[in-house]
Each structure stands twice: as structure tokens, then as C-alpha cells.
Design a protein around this motif. Structure first.
Motif, PDB file in Angstrom:
ATOM      1  N   VAL A 139       1.308  93.450  90.140  1.00 57.82           N
ATOM      2  CA  VAL A 139       0.148  94.789  91.012  1.00 57.82           C
ATOM      3  C   VAL A 139       0.756  94.595  91.901  1.00 57.82           C
ATOM      4  N   LEU A 140       0.985  95.820  93.442  1.00 58.44           N
ATOM      5  CA  LEU A 140       1.359  96.156  94.154  1.00 58.44           C
ATOM      6  C   LEU A 140       2.624  94.394  95.215  1.00 58.44           C
ATOM      7  N   VAL A 141       3.603  94.371  94.112  1.00 61.76           N
ATOM      8  CA  VAL A 141       4.667  93.014  94.160  1.00 61.76           C
ATOM      9  C   VAL A 141       5.983  93.688  94.186  1.00 61.76           C
ATOM     10  N   LEU A 142       6.568  94.936  93.245  1.00 63.48           N
ATOM     11  CA  LEU A 142       8.081  94.631  93.325  1.00 63.48           C
ATOM     12  C   LEU A 142       8.469  94.733  94.717  1.00 63.48           C
ATOM     13  N   GLY A 143       7.366  96.177  95.740  1.00 63.68           N
ATOM     14  CA  GLY A 143       8.087  96.435  96.273  1.00 63.68           C
ATOM     15  C   GLY A 143       8.205  95.352  97.623  1.00 63.68           C
ATOM     16  N   GLU A 144       7.625  94.004  97.193  1.00 62.31           N
ATOM     17  CA  GLU A 144       8.220  93.144  98.368  1.00 62.31           C
ATOM     18  C   GLU A 144       9.515  92.610  98.212  1.00 62.31           C
ATOM     19  N   ILE A 145       9.408  92.687  96.746  1.00 66.14           N
ATOM     20  CA  ILE A 145      10.950  91.290  96.119  1.00 66.14           C
ATOM     21  C   ILE A 145      11.920  92.356  97.100  1.00 66.14           C
ATOM     22  N   PHE A 176       5.672 100.624  99.309  1.00 66.47           N
ATOM     23  CA  PHE A 176       5.132 101.201  97.905  1.00 66.47           C
ATOM     24  C   PHE A 176       6.295 102.374  96.934  1.00 66.47           C
ATOM     25  N   VAL A 177       6.245 101.789  95.916  1.00 66.01           N
ATOM     26  CA  VAL A 177       7.392 102.822  95.429  1.00 66.01           C
ATOM     27  C   VAL A 177       6.869 103.850  94.395  1.00 66.01           C
ATOM     28  N   ARG A 178       8.096 104.802  94.356  1.00 66.53           N
ATOM     29  CA  ARG A 178       7.323 105.931  93.635  1.00 66.53           C
ATOM     30  C   ARG A 178       7.797 105.551  92.399  1.00 66.53           C
ATOM     31  N   ALA A 179       6.744 106.713  91.577  1.00 64.01           N
ATOM     32  CA  ALA A 179       7.419 106.622  89.789  1.00 64.01           C
ATOM     33  C   ALA A 179       8.177 106.757  89.559  1.00 64.01           C
ATOM     34  N   GLY A 180       9.044 107.790  89.567  1.00 60.80           N
ATOM     35  CA  GLY A 180      10.703 108.262  89.211  1.00 60.80           C
ATOM     36  C   GLY A 180      11.493 107.060  90.169  1.00 60.80           C
ATOM     37  N   THR A 181      11.265 106.410  91.072  1.00 60.31           N
ATOM     38  CA  THR A 181      11.942 105.464  91.980  1.00 60.31           C
ATOM     39  C   THR A 181      11.466 104.513  90.261  1.00 60.31           C
ATOM     40  N   ALA A 186      13.845 100.691  86.666  1.00 60.96           N
ATOM     41  CA  ALA A 186      13.213 100.531  85.095  1.00 60.96           C
ATOM     42  C   ALA A 186      14.761 101.164  83.939  1.00 60.96           C
ATOM     43  N   GLU A 187      15.017 101.990  83.466  1.00 61.97           N
ATOM     44  CA  GLU A 187      15.576 102.454  82.368  1.00 61.97           C
ATOM     45  C   GLU A 187      17.088 101.914  83.048  1.00 61.97           C
ATOM     46  N   GLY A 188      17.320 101.656  84.291  1.00 61.06           N
ATOM     47  CA  GLY A 188      18.118 101.263  84.833  1.00 61.06           C
ATOM     48  C   GLY A 188      18.976 100.050  84.102  1.00 61.06           C
ATOM     49  N   GLN A 189      17.806  98.927  83.859  1.00 63.86           N
ATOM     50  CA  GLN A 189      17.732  97.433  83.240  1.00 63.86           C
ATOM     51  C   GLN A 189      17.458  97.348  82.009  1.00 63.86           C
ATOM     52  N   GLY A 190      18.005  98.932  81.676  1.00 64.13           N
ATOM     53  CA  GLY A 190      17.624  98.915  79.799  1.00 64.13           C
ATOM     54  C   GLY A 190      16.079  98.605  79.539  1.00 64.13           C
ATOM     55  N   LEU A 191      15.078  99.204  80.120  1.00 67.54           N
ATOM     56  CA  LEU A 191      13.712  99.476  79.470  1.00 67.54           C
ATOM     57  C   LEU A 191      13.456 100.559  79.591  1.00 67.54           C
ATOM     58  N   GLN A 192      12.303 100.560  79.153  1.00 65.69           N
ATOM     59  CA  GLN A 192      11.589 102.071  78.926  1.00 65.69           C
ATOM     60  C   GLN A 192      10.740 102.649  78.978  1.00 65.69           C
ATOM     61  N   PHE A 193      10.552 103.733  80.365  1.00 64.91           N
ATOM     62  CA  PHE A 193       9.579 104.280  81.150  1.00 64.91           C
ATOM     63  C   PHE A 193       8.472 104.775  80.185  1.00 64.91           C
ATOM     64  N   ASP A 194       7.753 104.664  79.369  1.00 63.35           N
ATOM     65  CA  ASP A 194       6.363 105.328  78.978  1.00 63.35           C
ATOM     66  C   ASP A 194       4.774 105.742  79.446  1.00 63.35           C
ATOM     67  N   GLU A 195       5.126 105.708  80.277  1.00 61.19           N
ATOM     68  CA  GLU A 195       3.624 106.986  81.074  1.00 61.19           C
ATOM     69  C   GLU A 195       3.859 106.133  82.408  1.00 61.19           C
ATOM     70  N   ARG A 196       2.864 107.175  83.193  1.00 58.78           N
ATOM     71  CA  ARG A 196       2.380 106.818  84.817  1.00 58.78           C
ATOM     72  C   ARG A 196       0.582 107.170  84.461  1.00 58.78           C
ATOM     73  N   VAL A 197       0.047 105.961  84.893  1.00 57.99           N
ATOM     74  CA  VAL A 197      -1.429 106.485  84.746  1.00 57.99           C
ATOM     75  C   VAL A 197      -2.122 106.530  86.001  1.00 57.99           C
TER      76      VAL A 197
END
Length: 211
Positions: A139-145, A176-181, A186-197
């Protein structure tokens, strides 16, 4: 006359301070780094949308599960998830900053959360074998990597087939990482994006590992 000069001087100083702040924010945006330990008070502030209960509900931690938290900081969410998985479960909390890990260790001892294992580590090279975890969250971490794609690839690797990944983002975080990004990466790494809450300014993204 003197008072006018003072007012002008204060105005100039204020404008320079604003510009300096904007410049630092822009630099920080272009040079992803975690929030330094010296600024830890900011990571403990209330988080609208990304509340402890909202993250827990999307993550759906279950008793006995083995869960990974990336970038726990001072443990804003750690205790909530640790209690949800119970004494039979284990929460591994990985942070790149040794000071944060030491802080979290002391805090978990004080709270009596014995199923938390804080360690120093880098999300781009996680110290775990494949298929190690039932779920993971950051949480609030991905964009810092610096290399977000590599971090997502590592999370895919250490999650079991069918495993769950939760990513929380909230403005005005400069990283901040936008949901579309997030979906594209995620899909580029073979993951499945299920939903945004949530909303455009803050959300919890639910991702899964295909079985």
C-alpha cells in the motif's frame, strides 16, 4: 517603507519555498525512493479510502495463511492482517530500510503479534522460493520501487497459483500509480487484474495469479 519591504521579503521567501517544494516533489516523482525513516510520522497519518478495514476486506486474509507485506513501514496495516490470519498464520513484512524493520519489530513485540516476521529485503529480489505465499499486499509502495515491473514479476513468482495480490494507491502521493497503469503492468507480468475498489484519487486494486 520598512513594513512594505518586510512584506515583499516575506512574499518572495514564501514563493521560493513553494517553488522549492514543487521542485523536490517533481524530483521525487522522477526518482522513486521510499519515505525516509526520519519522515515516518507521515506514514502513520489516517488514510481515507485506504483504511485498514478496506485493505483487509479486499485482501481477505484467512486463518493459517502465509502472507507477504511489501513496504510495511511502521506497520500501519501489519497488525490488522496479522490478527486476521491468527497464530497459525505467518505474515512476512519486507522493507528495504533497516530502521523501519527495527521499528516494526519493536512495535510487534509490544503489541504481542508473534506471527509477524519483519525482514530487510528488496521487492525486486525477494528472498523466498517460488509459490511461497497465499497472498501479498503493498500500500502506497509500488510507485516507490524503481523497477515496478520487476517487483510485480517477483510477486508473481512467490505467490502460489490462485494467490491474491492487493495494491493500494492514494493521491496526493507523488508516486501514485493509476489503476489503468497498474492493470497494464500486472497483466504484462502474467497476473490477472480483477477489480478496483475506490475512486480515481484512491483505490485498492485486486489482482490474482492464474491457476
Amino acid at each position: 517603507m520598512g513594513s512594505r519591504r518586510t512584506v515583499r521579503s516575506l512574499a518572495v521567501a514564501g514563493a521560493l519555498a513553494v517553488l522549492a517544494g514543487l521542485g523536490y516533489a517533481l524530483w521525487w516523482r522522477r526518482n522513486p525512493t521510499p519515505c525516509p525513516y526520519s519522515q515516518r510520522r507521515w506514514v502513520d497519518l489516517p488514510r481515507p479510502i485506504l483504511t485498514r478495514s478496506s485493505v483487509r476486506d479486499v485482501l481477505d486474509p484467512r486463518p493459517g495463511e502465509r502472507i507477504l507485506e511489501i513496504g510495511p513501514g511502521t506497520g500501519y496495516y501489519t497488525g490488522t492482517v496479522a490478527r486476521a490470519i491468527g497464530p497459525a498464520g505467518t505474515l512476512h513484512a519486507v522493507d528495504v530500510q533497516p530502521e523501519m524493520v527495527e521499528h516494526l519489530q519493536a512495535q510487534m513485540r509490544e503489541r504481542g503479534d508473534r506471527n509477524v516476521e519483519p525482514i530487510v529485503g528488496d521487492a525486486r529480489a525477494l528472498p523466498y522460493p517460488d509459490d511461497s505465499f497465499d497472498a501479498a499486499y503493498l500500500v502506497l509502495v509500488l510507485g516507490e520501487i524503481p523497477d515496478r515491473e520487476r517487483a510485480l514479476a517477483e510477486l508473481h513468482r512467490v505467490l502460489k497459483p490462485g494467490g491474491r495480490l492487493v495494491v493500494g494507491e492514494l493521491l496526493p502521493d507523488p508516486h501514485f500509480v493509476r489503476a489503468g497503469t497498474l492493470r497494464r503492468r500486472a497483466e504484462g507480468q502474467g497476473l490477472q487484474f480483477d477489480e478496483r475498489v475506490g475512486t480515481r484519487v484512491g483505490y485498492v486494486g485486486s489482482i490474482s495469479v492464474p491457476t
